[in-house]
Design an enzyme around this catalytic site. Sequence first.
Site, PDB file in Angstrom:
ATOM      1  N   HIS A  36      -6.014 -48.869  -1.043  1.00 51.31           N
ATOM      2  CA  HIS A  36      -7.167 -48.999  -0.148  1.00 51.31           C
ATOM      3  C   HIS A  36      -6.775 -49.729   1.142  1.00 51.31           C
ATOM      4  O   HIS A  36      -7.189 -49.345   2.236  1.00 51.31           O
ATOM      5  CB  HIS A  36      -8.311 -49.735  -0.843  1.00 51.31           C
ATOM      6  CG  HIS A  36      -9.175 -48.854  -1.674  1.00 51.31           C
ATOM      7  ND1 HIS A  36      -8.737 -48.274  -2.842  1.00 51.31           N
ATOM      8  CD2 HIS A  36     -10.443 -48.442  -1.506  1.00 51.31           C
ATOM      9  CE1 HIS A  36      -9.707 -47.543  -3.354  1.00 51.31           C
ATOM     10  NE2 HIS A  36     -10.759 -47.629  -2.556  1.00 51.31           N
ATOM     11  N   LYS A 101     -15.491 -49.923 -12.704  1.00 56.06           N
ATOM     12  CA  LYS A 101     -16.325 -50.680 -13.633  1.00 56.06           C
ATOM     13  C   LYS A 101     -16.791 -51.943 -12.930  1.00 56.06           C
ATOM     14  O   LYS A 101     -16.135 -52.462 -12.044  1.00 56.06           O
ATOM     15  CB  LYS A 101     -15.581 -50.999 -14.922  1.00 56.06           C
ATOM     16  CG  LYS A 101     -14.453 -51.989 -14.777  1.00 56.06           C
ATOM     17  CD  LYS A 101     -13.799 -52.288 -16.118  1.00 56.06           C
ATOM     18  CE  LYS A 101     -12.703 -53.332 -15.931  1.00 56.06           C
ATOM     19  NZ  LYS A 101     -12.037 -53.661 -17.176  1.00 56.06           N
TER      20      LYS A 101
END
Length: 173
Positions: A36, A101
């Site tokens: 990222h 999650k």
Amino acid sequence: MKKLYLPLKDSDILDLVAGEQVYLNGVIYTARDAAHKRFVELMERNEQLPFDIKNQTIYYVGPTINSELNKFESAGPTTSSRMDKFTPILLDNGLKGMIGKGFRSDEVKASIVKNKACYFVAIGGAGALLAKCIKKSKLVAFEDLLSEAVYELYVEDFPVFVGIDVNGNDIYK
């Protein structure tokens, strides 16, 4: 149970409701923190990402890969909040779905609503079972990151829950 076919279209996710279970089918891309960071650096330099991010879904996963068989043996989700500082710019550039999650920041949730995107939650601890849904994989970028390299995965009936829907409804709040 709904089946979604990737890449996502607005019409695929507008009616999804937080907490709903869906099966994802098609191509997803893996990326964690280090990838990222590189995505954002590339965008800041006006350079092309290793794949067209528009309408794509990124899975926050650091898989266990059997390199001899070129097969994912475990592919459980990692904590999504670690990507939060990078997520809004990716959403602004067309990212449509994320799988991970845990909860997301208020800034990410606002960006999900603004960009009509969706956050999906995969079950932690079920990495070996989730890996069985991966039918093909291909290294796309950042091989030097090892388990954090970017892979293109073709998945069939990959089970997820809607964590945050396009309206900002959040299963964690």
